[in-house]
Design a protein around this motif. Structure first.
Motif, PDB file in Angstrom:
ATOM      1  N   PHE A 296       0.944  -0.693   0.115  1.00 43.42           N
ATOM      2  CA  PHE A 296      -0.169   0.096  -0.223  1.00 43.42           C
ATOM      3  C   PHE A 296       1.053   0.918  -0.177  1.00 43.42           C
ATOM      4  O   PHE A 296       0.653   1.916  -0.648  1.00 43.42           O
ATOM      5  N   ARG A 297       1.879   1.191   0.902  1.00 36.50           N
ATOM      6  CA  ARG A 297       2.746   2.423   1.039  1.00 36.50           C
ATOM      7  C   ARG A 297       3.723   2.970  -0.382  1.00 36.50           C
ATOM      8  O   ARG A 297       3.931   4.023  -0.790  1.00 36.50           O
ATOM      9  N   GLN A 298       3.804   1.738  -0.714  1.00 31.15           N
ATOM     10  CA  GLN A 298       4.303   1.674  -1.929  1.00 31.15           C
ATOM     11  C   GLN A 298       4.104   2.726  -3.009  1.00 31.15           C
ATOM     12  O   GLN A 298       3.738   3.445  -4.251  1.00 31.15           O
ATOM     13  N   LEU A 299       2.873   1.962  -3.285  1.00 30.39           N
ATOM     14  CA  LEU A 299       1.233   2.472  -4.589  1.00 30.39           C
ATOM     15  C   LEU A 299       1.572   3.866  -3.941  1.00 30.39           C
ATOM     16  O   LEU A 299       0.830   4.692  -4.732  1.00 30.39           O
ATOM     17  N   ILE A 300       1.446   3.550  -2.851  1.00 29.84           N
ATOM     18  CA  ILE A 300       1.033   5.615  -2.497  1.00 29.84           C
ATOM     19  C   ILE A 300       2.229   6.534  -3.060  1.00 29.84           C
ATOM     20  O   ILE A 300       2.653   7.205  -3.508  1.00 29.84           O
ATOM     21  N   ALA A 301       3.600   5.865  -1.945  1.00 32.08           N
ATOM     22  CA  ALA A 301       4.775   6.639  -2.725  1.00 32.08           C
ATOM     23  C   ALA A 301       4.580   7.370  -4.637  1.00 32.08           C
ATOM     24  O   ALA A 301       5.181   8.063  -4.629  1.00 32.08           O
ATOM     25  N   ASP A 302       4.656   5.960  -5.592  1.00 29.28           N
ATOM     26  CA  ASP A 302       4.538   5.923  -6.585  1.00 29.28           C
ATOM     27  C   ASP A 302       3.673   6.677  -7.605  1.00 29.28           C
ATOM     28  O   ASP A 302       3.521   7.626  -8.212  1.00 29.28           O
ATOM     29  N   GLY A 303       2.335   7.440  -6.013  1.00 27.32           N
ATOM     30  CA  GLY A 303       0.953   8.123  -7.333  1.00 27.32           C
ATOM     31  C   GLY A 303       0.517   6.900  -7.946  1.00 27.32           C
ATOM     32  O   GLY A 303       0.111   7.640  -8.690  1.00 27.32           O
TER      33      GLY A 303
ATOM     34  N   TYR B 157     -10.318   7.636   3.113  1.00 24.47           N
ATOM     35  CA  TYR B 157      -9.613   7.327   3.838  1.00 24.47           C
ATOM     36  C   TYR B 157      -7.785   7.954   3.375  1.00 24.47           C
ATOM     37  O   TYR B 157      -7.268   7.853   3.871  1.00 24.47           O
ATOM     38  N   TYR B 158      -8.177   7.115   1.849  1.00 25.46           N
ATOM     39  CA  TYR B 158      -6.475   6.821   1.349  1.00 25.46           C
ATOM     40  C   TYR B 158      -6.256   7.756   0.645  1.00 25.46           C
ATOM     41  O   TYR B 158      -4.761   7.795   0.826  1.00 25.46           O
ATOM     42  N   LYS B 159      -6.618   9.035   0.709  1.00 24.54           N
ATOM     43  CA  LYS B 159      -6.124  10.136   0.040  1.00 24.54           C
ATOM     44  C   LYS B 159      -5.649  11.235   1.241  1.00 24.54           C
ATOM     45  O   LYS B 159      -4.779  11.555   1.097  1.00 24.54           O
ATOM     46  N   ALA B 160      -6.237  10.252   1.913  1.00 22.57           N
ATOM     47  CA  ALA B 160      -5.578  11.560   3.155  1.00 22.57           C
ATOM     48  C   ALA B 160      -3.933  10.703   4.636  1.00 22.57           C
ATOM     49  O   ALA B 160      -3.594  11.555   4.444  1.00 22.57           O
ATOM     50  N   ILE B 161      -4.286   9.799   3.794  1.00 16.45           N
ATOM     51  CA  ILE B 161      -3.030   8.556   3.996  1.00 16.45           C
ATOM     52  C   ILE B 161      -1.649   9.756   2.478  1.00 16.45           C
ATOM     53  O   ILE B 161      -0.618   9.993   3.407  1.00 16.45           O
ATOM     54  N   ALA B 162      -2.409   9.574   1.880  1.00 18.55           N
ATOM     55  CA  ALA B 162      -1.490   9.802   0.688  1.00 18.55           C
ATOM     56  C   ALA B 162      -1.058  11.325   0.472  1.00 18.55           C
ATOM     57  O   ALA B 162      -0.160  11.892   0.758  1.00 18.55           O
ATOM     58  N   ALA B 163      -2.097  12.067   1.466  1.00 17.85           N
ATOM     59  CA  ALA B 163      -2.248  13.880   1.234  1.00 17.85           C
ATOM     60  C   ALA B 163      -0.419  13.674   2.479  1.00 17.85           C
ATOM     61  O   ALA B 163       0.527  14.812   2.441  1.00 17.85           O
ATOM     62  N   ALA B 164      -0.751  13.019   4.029  1.00 20.21           N
ATOM     63  CA  ALA B 164       0.705  13.148   4.823  1.00 20.21           C
ATOM     64  C   ALA B 164       1.539  12.780   4.559  1.00 20.21           C
ATOM     65  O   ALA B 164       2.507  12.830   5.343  1.00 20.21           O
TER      66      ALA B 164
END
Length: 279
Positions: free
Chosen positions: A157-164, A216-223
């Motif tokens: 999950f974190r890798q996907l968010i980091a990759d945008g 929820y996912y967008k809040a994590i991505a923003a953080a």
């Protein structure tokens, strides 16, 4: 055994055992038991009942035996189930502890409900237990959680968010959830032995904030100083492939009156604060 500071409580985790390995919660071979039962026997019983439920055992006698062992050797048994046990077609909004229907099938969620019923059915001789039904649990080393598809690990999950990268969510992630921070849940668990009002009851555990799954996912991505592009996929296709996912596809929002009535600590960690601590 879950410990926070000097407090500890015997714990059986039906649904979210993978969370209890860091942060506020700790469980493992340091379980201690009363002298009436050898330490290893009691520890194995605690671990095995969860294993049988995970394996969706049909042997009700095994589960009943474990409960009898717990009744003689637990000061207070806290059973962690899940909010997913509510039948998604019978929910009310907000949902309280009483529902016209519960999941009753061969899925793992059905197994958690079966475990709840085993405790309720033992109430004629044993009520020194509390069932907690947490909504999506997050915090410390876990953000994506076990209760939200499609991620198997937090690292994915974190890798996907980091990759945008694009995030495929059935229904576009528009269902509402009420996440609870792991430390808040731990405090509730550890407060159960001091709450007579929670004995023999099931209590739903939800945090203070209601948010869409996509939000929820967008809040994590923003953080994480990143962004995420939500791609809507078909709920029908997801259910055709994995029918057991049905309890996820509904609004999961709750009344928290039962927490107050049981004199348990109200979860207060905001979603923003919980995410910040976890990154």
């Amino acid at each position: 055994r879950l410990e926070l500071g000097d407090d500890a409580v015997d714990l059986v985790a039906f649904g979210i055992a993978q969370f209890l390995d860091g942060g506020a919660a700790r469980v493992g071979d340091d379980v201690e038991s009363p002298a009436a039962v050898p330490r290893g026997v009691f520890r194995d019983a605690v671990q095995n009942v969860a294993s049988r439920l995970e394996a969706q055992s049909d042997d009700d006698n095994d589960i009943a035996q474990d409960i009898k062992l717990f009744s003689c050797n637990c000061g207070r048994l806290v059973a962690l189930s899940s909010d997913l046990v509510f039948d998604p077609q019978k929910r009310t909004f907000p949902q309280d502890e009483f529902c016209e229907g519960f999941v009753n099938d061969k899925s793992i969620v059905g197994a958690w409900r079966k475990a709840e019923l085993a405790l309720f059915n033992a109430s004629h001789y044993y009520t020194n237990w509390t069932i907690l039904r947490p909504c999506h649990v997050y915090g410390h080393n876990r953000l994506c959680g076990p209760s939200i598809p499609p991620f198997k690990t937090d690292a994915d999950f974190r890798q996907l968010i980091a990759d945008g990268a694009n995030l495929n969510l059935p229904g576009g992630g528009h269902f509402l959830i009420q996440p609870i921070f792991i430390d808040d849940l731990a405090r509730m668990i550890l407060s159960c032995p001091y709450s007579q009002e929670s004995m023999g009851k099931a209590i739903t555990c939800a945090g203070p904030d209601v948010v869409e799954l996509a939000g929820y996912y967008k809040a994590i991505a923003a953080a994480m100083d990143s962004s995420v592009n939500i791609v809507e996929t078909s709920i029908a296709d997801q259910l055709a492939a994995t029918p057991a996912m049905a309890p996820y596809f509904c609004h999961r929002i709750y009344s928290r009156n039962a927490i107050k009535s049981a004199n348990l600590p109200m979860p207060i960690t905001s979603l923003g604060d919980g995410i910040a601590v976890s990154l």
